[in-house]
Design an enzyme around this catalytic site. Structure first.
Site, PDB file in Angstrom:
ATOM      1  N   CYS A   2      28.492  19.857  40.444  1.00 15.53           N
ATOM      2  CA  CYS A   2      27.729  18.608  40.465  1.00 15.53           C
ATOM      3  C   CYS A   2      28.678  17.435  40.688  1.00 15.53           C
ATOM      4  O   CYS A   2      29.836  17.471  40.300  1.00 15.53           O
ATOM      5  CB  CYS A   2      26.947  18.343  39.187  1.00 15.53           C
ATOM      6  SG  CYS A   2      25.802  19.640  38.765  1.00 15.53           S
ATOM      7  N   TRP A  74      24.472  21.148  41.460  1.00 11.68           N
ATOM      8  CA  TRP A  74      24.630  22.594  41.618  1.00 11.68           C
ATOM      9  C   TRP A  74      23.976  23.188  40.374  1.00 11.68           C
ATOM     10  O   TRP A  74      24.467  23.035  39.259  1.00 11.68           O
ATOM     11  CB  TRP A  74      26.107  22.970  41.693  1.00 11.68           C
ATOM     12  CG  TRP A  74      26.338  24.421  41.986  1.00 11.68           C
ATOM     13  CD1 TRP A  74      26.371  25.007  43.212  1.00 11.68           C
ATOM     14  CD2 TRP A  74      26.579  25.460  41.036  1.00 11.68           C
ATOM     15  NE1 TRP A  74      26.608  26.357  43.080  1.00 11.68           N
ATOM     16  CE2 TRP A  74      26.738  26.671  41.759  1.00 11.68           C
ATOM     17  CE3 TRP A  74      26.659  25.512  39.647  1.00 11.68           C
ATOM     18  CZ2 TRP A  74      26.993  27.886  41.146  1.00 11.68           C
ATOM     19  CZ3 TRP A  74      26.912  26.737  39.029  1.00 11.68           C
ATOM     20  CH2 TRP A  74      27.075  27.902  39.794  1.00 11.68           C
ATOM     21  N   GLU A 482      41.645  38.081  50.757  1.00 18.77           N
ATOM     22  CA  GLU A 482      41.302  36.718  51.150  1.00 18.77           C
ATOM     23  C   GLU A 482      40.470  36.721  52.445  1.00 18.77           C
ATOM     24  O   GLU A 482      39.488  35.983  52.562  1.00 18.77           O
ATOM     25  CB  GLU A 482      42.593  35.894  51.311  1.00 18.77           C
ATOM     26  CG  GLU A 482      42.405  34.456  51.762  1.00 18.77           C
ATOM     27  CD  GLU A 482      41.440  33.628  50.901  1.00 18.77           C
ATOM     28  OE1 GLU A 482      41.039  34.077  49.818  1.00 18.77           O
ATOM     29  OE2 GLU A 482      41.064  32.537  51.358  1.00 18.77           O
ATOM     30  N   LYS A 486      36.685  35.177  52.670  1.00 14.38           N
ATOM     31  CA  LYS A 486      36.326  34.124  53.638  1.00 14.38           C
ATOM     32  C   LYS A 486      35.082  34.527  54.407  1.00 14.38           C
ATOM     33  O   LYS A 486      34.158  33.747  54.575  1.00 14.38           O
ATOM     34  CB  LYS A 486      37.455  33.899  54.642  1.00 14.38           C
ATOM     35  CG  LYS A 486      38.544  32.946  54.443  1.00 14.38           C
ATOM     36  CD  LYS A 486      38.318  31.598  53.885  1.00 14.38           C
ATOM     37  CE  LYS A 486      37.829  31.552  52.484  1.00 14.38           C
ATOM     38  NZ  LYS A 486      38.716  31.287  51.409  1.00 14.38           N
ATOM     39  N   HIS A 505      40.797  57.765  48.476  1.00 14.26           N
ATOM     40  CA  HIS A 505      40.368  58.124  47.125  1.00 14.26           C
ATOM     41  C   HIS A 505      38.908  57.769  46.875  1.00 14.26           C
ATOM     42  O   HIS A 505      38.478  57.705  45.731  1.00 14.26           O
ATOM     43  CB  HIS A 505      41.293  57.481  46.093  1.00 14.26           C
ATOM     44  CG  HIS A 505      42.716  57.902  46.250  1.00 14.26           C
ATOM     45  ND1 HIS A 505      43.150  59.166  45.923  1.00 14.26           N
ATOM     46  CD2 HIS A 505      43.779  57.258  46.779  1.00 14.26           C
ATOM     47  CE1 HIS A 505      44.437  59.275  46.204  1.00 14.26           C
ATOM     48  NE2 HIS A 505      44.848  58.123  46.737  1.00 14.26           N
TER      49      HIS A 505
END
Ligand code: M6R
Length: 609
Positions: A2, A74, A482, A486, A505
């Site tokens: 916010c 928000w 990363e 994104k 695995h």
């Protein structure tokens, strides 16, 4: 999350508040609103959605004032809606507030207000209790009423309040949520963050925790928790106001990707002296401190955490001390082994991420020394640290972090090199070699940016995919995380990152004909192993886009496409390898028609737990 803005001056409050809110939309954008005292009443207008929706309903000339408060939200408590949007008023709208944060005991306060005062609540938010609390305490003095309300509130907050009976005054208060007061000429401001005010002021007061600030058009008074007047130095904003503008780029994210050479250059050159030594201006850590650390924790969230994954390997290699990387929201709930011989490194672009701040406080309580890597000067993380390595990336507006990440990596190298050379674990040859590698990075990133069109073409080819994998080994593994974050946060594609050696695995079960996999293969000493991992998934029919250093062409035998980055030492390759992944994510989101700078459900600054 916010954003809050307040203005008190002579006229045109509406324009200034809306302008400030637009610059804070990165903090949240699911609804917005404004409250202005007009003719003895407070007029509140608010609307779900972005600020442009609010603008449509406040166009009339009669709706303006010499003061007011605004908010971009928000959602935490209550869905995004007109009624849950801020500002919130008390029952007769003689008080209005905007709030950033969470009031943890709002239920308890609400029940009391309903029982004792018969108040009817309009929204589902926690914030509405603040307006009613101030309302019941208000006896003609807004400061007094705010103080009484705050005494009842638990949680995190930056609150701006106005009263119809005192139309030329704003009272604001903060605890664990950012707040600045802007010093104008014949007018003053409050805001969650400096960029909101840069069009109007370049001098601000950074309001500290538990302080209250009272603004009129000619005066700003700051009070501490006990009501004593506080003398605060003026903070002069040196960065360019244009840095927070798009400057012709279609999105902030693209602009910020292109600003990386400059950010890397600035972050490096401010810390490297002409004689090649690392400049530690403002850092109080001594040789004895460095030699005394037997453990380092790097703690952060999201992209900053991914910078920590790379930082761990770099600092361990250079300073020969065990480094643990932790997600901040996990760190403080697991009773970590921290004592006075621990160095705690917090990484945060905003310096306001609540999880990171809370972890930092936990580490401090246990005696750790606190070093932070922060972009926003004067932010809470910076202020609560013993030492700060600033990233000189400039304001990062897009929710998806790009230039903050690459400059955070630069700080990891500088910290590793400094600690290593101090302890004698980095010899002269490695030190000078690394410095040369680092100094060459801005030009090398620039060369990758010149290939933007080729990467955009790849994005066009693959933008309809609904699943993408990122794999790598060693430092490339951190970069994979990363690259994956994104892509998912701005394009909403299901993307996964995994250490390449771990595929067999379990995750290899997901590989089938045409599964798209980005394979990072920038680490020379792991190159052959990486090629073998790629062969394993190629055999299952996967489609491979590799990222490799120029001249390492072996990978072409197994990859469908290869993005080459300039040749460099393995250690610094993450700074280069991430750039094509950022560009790819950006263009995929663009081809999918996504709201790139403001992805759904996210906010730039996450100040809730
Ligand atoms: O401001 P911070 O660096 O502390 O923020 C941490 C994360 O919230 C942030 O990196 C987030 O993951 C970004 N949206 C990533 O692009």
């Amino acid at each position: 999350m916010c954003g809050i803005v307040g203005f008190v001056g002579r006229d045109h409050a509406k324009e200034k508040i809306i302008d400030g809110l637009k610059r804070l939309e990165y903090r949240g954008y699911d609804s917005a609103g404004i409250a202005l005292p007009i003719n003895g009443k407070i007029e509140i207008r608010k609307h779900v959605g972005e600020i442009k929706n609010l603008e449509k309903i406040i166009g009339d000339a009669d709706y303006d004032s010499s003061a007011g408060i605004g908010h971009t939200r928000w959602a935490t408590h209550g869905v995004p809606s007109d009624v849950n949007a801020h500002p919130h008023g008390n029952s007769d709208n003689t008080i209005a507030i905007v709030h950033n944060g969470i009031i943890e005991n709002y239920q308890e306060i609400k029940e009391r207000l309903v029982k004792e005062y018969g108040i009817t609540f309009k929204s589902d938010t926690d914030s509405e209790v603040i307006a009613h609390l101030i309302g019941v305490f208000y006896k003609g003095d807004l400061l007094e009423a705010v103080n009484k309300a705050v005494a009842e509130m638990r949680g995190a907050y930056a609150v701006g309040a106005i009263a119809a009976a005192e139309p030329d005054k704003i009272v604001a208060v903060r605890k664990d949520a950012p707040l600045v007061a802007g010093i104008g000429k014949g007018c003053n401001f409050i805001a969650s963050d400096i960029p909101a005010l840069l069009k109007y002021v370049r001098e601000v007061y950074l309001i500290e925790n538990n302080e209250t600030v009272v603004l009129t058009k000619d005066d700003i008074k700051i009070y501490d928790e006990k009501g004593n007047t506080v003398k605060r130095d003026v903070f002069h904003v040196t960065w360019d106001a244009d840095a927070a503008e798009k400057e012709g780029y279609e999105h902030f994210m693209l602009k910020e990707i292109h600003e990386q050479p400059k950010g890397i250059y600035e972050t490096l050159t401010r810390r490297i002296n002409d004689d090649g030594t690392i400049n530690l201006d403002g850092i109080s850590m001594t040789k004895e401190d460095i030699e005394g650390f037997n453990k380092i924790y790097i703690v952060a969230c999201g992209t900053a955490y991914h910078a920590g994954l790379v930082g761990k390997l770099i600092i361990e290699k250079m300073a020969r001390v065990p480094v643990e990387v932790d997600i901040a929201s996990e760190f403080r709930y697991r009773d970590p082994f921290v004592d006075e011989n621990t160095l705690f490194i917090a990484i945060s672009q905003s310096g306001e991420t609540l999880d990171t701040l809370a972890a930092l406080r936990e580490a401090r309580k246990k005696g750790a020394r606190i070093l932070s890597v922060v972009n926003v000067v004067g932010s809470s993380v910076a202020r609560e640290s013993d030492d700060v390595f600033y990233t000189w990336a400039g304001p990062e507006i897009a929710v998806a972090s790009t230039k903050a990440y690459t400059t955070q990596l630069i700080c990891m190298y500088l910290i590793g090199l400094y600690m290593g050379s101090t302890k004698g674990t980095v010899d002269k040859e490695l030190y000078t070699g690394m410095l040369e590698e680092l100094k060459a990075l801005p030009d090398k990133v620039e060369r990758i940016l010149q290939n933007e069109e080729d990467i955009a073409a790849l994005a066009k080819q693959y933008h309809r995919r609904e699943q993408v994998f990122f794999i790598g080994r060693g430092l490339d593994s951190g970069v994979s995380y990363e690259g994956s974050l994104k892509l998912k946060e701005i394009s909403y594609i299901n993307s996964f990152a995994i250490a390449a050696g771990e595929l067999k695995h379990g995750t290899i079960a997901l590989m089938e004909e045409e599964t798209l996999v980005f394979a990072l293969a920038t680490q020379d000493f792991l190159y052959e192993k990486m090629v073998s991992n790629v062969e394993e998934i190629k055999a299952r029919g996967a489609r491979i886009v590799a990222v490799a250093k120029e001249g390492r062409t072996e990978i072409e035998k197994v990859a469908d496409q290869v993005i080459y980055i300039p040749d460099c030492a393995d250690e610094v390759a993450p700074v280069l390898a991430v750039v094509p992944l950022q560009i790819f994510a950006y263009y995929v989101a663009r081809y999918r028609g996504c709201n790139i700078d403001k992805p759904k459900n996210l906010a730039k600054s996450v100040t809730v737990e």
